[in-house]
Design a protein around this motif. Sequence first.
Motif, PDB file in Angstrom:
ATOM      1  N   LYS A 156       0.852  -1.188   0.000  1.00 19.83           N
ATOM      2  CA  LYS A 156       0.000   0.000   0.000  1.00 19.83           C
ATOM      3  C   LYS A 156       0.889   1.239   0.000  1.00 19.83           C
ATOM      4  CE  LYS A 156      -4.032   2.206   0.698  1.00 19.83           C
ATOM      5  NZ  LYS A 156      -5.244   2.067  -0.133  1.00 19.83           N
ATOM      6  N   PRO A 157       1.040   1.926  -1.163  1.00 19.12           N
ATOM      7  CA  PRO A 157       1.798   3.171  -1.181  1.00 19.12           C
ATOM      8  C   PRO A 157       1.030   4.255  -0.432  1.00 19.12           C
ATOM      9  CG  PRO A 157       0.782   2.784  -3.308  1.00 19.12           C
ATOM     10  CD  PRO A 157       0.508   1.569  -2.482  1.00 19.12           C
ATOM     11  N   LEU A 158       1.752   5.053   0.349  1.00 18.93           N
ATOM     12  CA  LEU A 158       1.142   6.063   1.186  1.00 18.93           C
ATOM     13  C   LEU A 158       1.737   7.431   0.882  1.00 18.93           C
ATOM     14  CD1 LEU A 158       1.335   4.018   4.509  1.00 18.93           C
ATOM     15  CD2 LEU A 158      -0.666   4.251   3.018  1.00 18.93           C
ATOM     16  N   SER A 159       1.187   8.441   1.499  1.00 19.58           N
ATOM     17  CA  SER A 159       1.695   9.800   1.318  1.00 19.58           C
ATOM     18  C   SER A 159       3.102   9.924   1.889  1.00 19.58           C
ATOM     19  CB  SER A 159       0.762  10.797   2.008  1.00 19.58           C
ATOM     20  OG  SER A 159       0.690  10.518   3.401  1.00 19.58           O
ATOM     21  N   ARG A 160       3.793  10.990   1.495  1.00 20.21           N
ATOM     22  CA  ARG A 160       5.136  11.302   1.996  1.00 20.21           C
ATOM     23  C   ARG A 160       6.166  10.231   1.625  1.00 20.21           C
ATOM     24  NH1 ARG A 160       4.238  14.271   7.864  1.00 20.21           N
ATOM     25  NH2 ARG A 160       2.445  15.529   7.227  1.00 20.21           N
ATOM     26  N   GLY A 161       5.962   9.563   0.496  1.00 18.01           N
ATOM     27  CA  GLY A 161       6.941   8.601   0.028  1.00 18.01           C
ATOM     28  C   GLY A 161       7.033   7.344   0.858  1.00 18.01           C
ATOM     29  N   ARG A 162       5.984   7.044   1.628  1.00 21.33           N
ATOM     30  CA  ARG A 162       5.995   5.864   2.482  1.00 21.33           C
ATOM     31  C   ARG A 162       5.246   4.708   1.815  1.00 21.33           C
ATOM     32  NH1 ARG A 162       2.805   7.362   7.381  1.00 21.33           N
ATOM     33  NH2 ARG A 162       1.548   8.326   5.749  1.00 21.33           N
ATOM     34  N   LEU A 184       4.263  -7.090   9.112  1.00 20.64           N
ATOM     35  CA  LEU A 184       4.044  -5.744   8.607  1.00 20.64           C
ATOM     36  C   LEU A 184       5.344  -4.955   8.666  1.00 20.64           C
ATOM     37  CD1 LEU A 184       0.630  -5.180  10.369  1.00 20.64           C
ATOM     38  CD2 LEU A 184       0.987  -5.541   7.927  1.00 20.64           C
ATOM     39  N   LEU A 185       5.705  -4.348   7.539  1.00 18.78           N
ATOM     40  CA  LEU A 185       6.924  -3.560   7.449  1.00 18.78           C
ATOM     41  C   LEU A 185       6.604  -2.191   6.864  1.00 18.78           C
ATOM     42  CD1 LEU A 185       7.779  -6.723   6.292  1.00 18.78           C
ATOM     43  CD2 LEU A 185       9.988  -5.724   6.862  1.00 18.78           C
ATOM     44  N   GLN A 186       7.165  -1.165   7.471  1.00 18.82           N
ATOM     45  CA  GLN A 186       6.979   0.204   7.009  1.00 18.82           C
ATOM     46  C   GLN A 186       8.214   0.634   6.229  1.00 18.82           C
ATOM     47  OE1 GLN A 186       6.606   1.943  10.842  1.00 18.82           O
ATOM     48  NE2 GLN A 186       4.407   1.601  11.019  1.00 18.82           N
ATOM     49  N   PHE A 187       7.973   1.279   5.086  1.00 22.23           N
ATOM     50  CA  PHE A 187       9.071   1.770   4.252  1.00 22.23           C
ATOM     51  C   PHE A 187       9.012   3.282   4.167  1.00 22.23           C
ATOM     52  CE2 PHE A 187      10.541   3.212   0.051  1.00 22.23           C
ATOM     53  CZ  PHE A 187      11.868   2.790   0.108  1.00 22.23           C
ATOM     54  N   TYR A 188      10.176   3.898   4.309  1.00 22.17           N
ATOM     55  CA  TYR A 188      10.310   5.344   4.154  1.00 22.17           C
ATOM     56  C   TYR A 188      11.249   5.593   2.974  1.00 22.17           C
ATOM     57  CZ  TYR A 188       8.569   5.606   8.992  1.00 22.17           C
ATOM     58  OH  TYR A 188       7.824   5.488  10.139  1.00 22.17           O
ATOM     59  N   GLY A 189      10.824   6.441   2.048  1.00 21.58           N
ATOM     60  CA  GLY A 189      11.650   6.709   0.879  1.00 21.58           C
ATOM     61  C   GLY A 189      12.746   7.724   1.117  1.00 21.58           C
ATOM     62  N   ASP A 234      -4.898  13.046   9.652  1.00 21.24           N
ATOM     63  CA  ASP A 234      -3.582  12.798  10.245  1.00 21.24           C
ATOM     64  C   ASP A 234      -2.714  12.102   9.194  1.00 21.24           C
ATOM     65  OD1 ASP A 234      -1.417  12.422  11.837  1.00 21.24           O
ATOM     66  OD2 ASP A 234      -2.394  11.120  13.297  1.00 21.24           O
ATOM     67  N   PRO A 235      -2.215  12.847   8.206  1.00 17.32           N
ATOM     68  CA  PRO A 235      -1.496  12.241   7.089  1.00 17.32           C
ATOM     69  C   PRO A 235      -0.191  11.562   7.483  1.00 17.32           C
ATOM     70  CG  PRO A 235      -1.307  14.628   7.022  1.00 17.32           C
ATOM     71  CD  PRO A 235      -2.321  14.302   8.076  1.00 17.32           C
ATOM     72  N   ALA A 236       0.329  11.824   8.668  1.00 20.42           N
ATOM     73  CA  ALA A 236       1.574  11.193   9.100  1.00 20.42           C
ATOM     74  C   ALA A 236       1.322   9.838   9.760  1.00 20.42           C
ATOM     75  CB  ALA A 236       2.326  12.104  10.071  1.00 20.42           C
ATOM     76  N   ALA A 237       0.047   9.544  10.074  1.00 23.40           N
ATOM     77  CA  ALA A 237      -0.278   8.301  10.766  1.00 23.40           C
ATOM     78  C   ALA A 237      -0.246   7.112   9.805  1.00 23.40           C
ATOM     79  CB  ALA A 237      -1.654   8.416  11.417  1.00 23.40           C
ATOM     80  N   TRP A 238      -0.007   5.944  10.345  1.00 23.20           N
ATOM     81  CA  TRP A 238      -0.063   4.712   9.555  1.00 23.20           C
ATOM     82  C   TRP A 238      -1.479   4.172   9.565  1.00 23.20           C
ATOM     83  CZ3 TRP A 238       3.952   3.137   6.609  1.00 23.20           C
ATOM     84  CH2 TRP A 238       5.190   3.750   6.856  1.00 23.20           C
ATOM     85  N   PRO A 239      -1.982   3.721   8.419  1.00 22.97           N
ATOM     86  CA  PRO A 239      -3.391   3.293   8.341  1.00 22.97           C
ATOM     87  C   PRO A 239      -3.635   1.986   9.091  1.00 22.97           C
ATOM     88  CG  PRO A 239      -2.252   2.747   6.308  1.00 22.97           C
ATOM     89  CD  PRO A 239      -1.287   3.548   7.130  1.00 22.97           C
ATOM     90  N   PRO A 240      -4.874   1.744   9.496  1.00 18.04           N
ATOM     91  CA  PRO A 240      -5.210   0.449  10.108  1.00 18.04           C
ATOM     92  C   PRO A 240      -5.190  -0.656   9.060  1.00 18.04           C
ATOM     93  CG  PRO A 240      -7.185   1.786   9.821  1.00 18.04           C
ATOM     94  CD  PRO A 240      -6.021   2.654   9.446  1.00 18.04           C
ATOM     95  N   VAL A 241      -5.103  -1.891   9.533  1.00 23.15           N
ATOM     96  CA  VAL A 241      -5.162  -3.054   8.647  1.00 23.15           C
ATOM     97  C   VAL A 241      -6.237  -4.000   9.175  1.00 23.15           C
ATOM     98  CG1 VAL A 241      -2.716  -2.841   8.041  1.00 23.15           C
ATOM     99  CG2 VAL A 241      -3.396  -4.414   9.871  1.00 23.15           C
TER     100      VAL A 241
END
Length: 277
Positions: A156-162, A184-189, A234-241
């Motif tokens: 799931k691509p997210l805002s802010r290059g995440r 679950l892994l979070q990626f920061y560009g 809250d665009p910096a938050a990680w979405p629920p799954v």
Amino acid sequence: MRRSGHGVGRPARMRRLAGLAGLALAGLSGLAARPAAADPDLAMLPQATVLAAICGRPADKEAETCRMKDGRTAEFWTAAMFSTETGSWFTGFVTMPAPGEDAAAPNRRSVAAATYALKDMRWRLEGVQTLSGRIGTGNRNGSAPAVDEQRGAVFKPLSRGRLLMGLRLAASGAAGARDFSFLLLQFYGAPTRWVLAGEVSAGSDGSAACVEEEPCRMGTSEGRLEIRPEDPRDPAAWPPVRVTLSGTVLGADGSLRPATDRDARLYRFDPATGTYR
């Protein structure tokens, strides 16, 4: 040391990874320029290249491992191709015994990653890191959990290059039973990095423990991961799954029943613990 079942160094594995990459990139084509999936540079980063980047020394191609500077043996685990609003990426993951664990049969493993960005139609190494946190092992010999390469990861691509990725795992238990989950892994560009964000249950298969002469009371269920939309407030938050189950589960009365929506589970990211709960 065992040979990994998830390497991308062999031609057949390369073709399968190329197919998975094409699907992943096609699904995200609106976010970044999508190169042709058939381009060999998109599919043929050999696992030896990933291992050498992470260990800082040549890999043992026969054993599909390399030696970390602290002496631990790293094994190639899996790879992912994806796109975000900042570009197209390739990451190879390896695992090794966690610090302080028995090297021959650890209970926990560390994960390291080498991440490459697509620049001028070539993969360019952007960063190497050992992720904080640990993962459980896939069976009693201390190896990493098996990755379901056939169905691939959930992206799931997210805002802010995440980007949020759910990696399908299967761990073996007693008598051949298996437990399924999504790591679950979070990626920061920017800066380029990965973060482990917990593991959520995604079904199980206990049928191997059943006795042929007796009715089987072990359910066989499989989870589907849905990464929900971001919260615009809250665009910096990680979405629920959300994980939904199909198949059969054990009911409160001890009998098997079909899985339904009441068996679905919603998980939210807890910044205090850094995991989905």
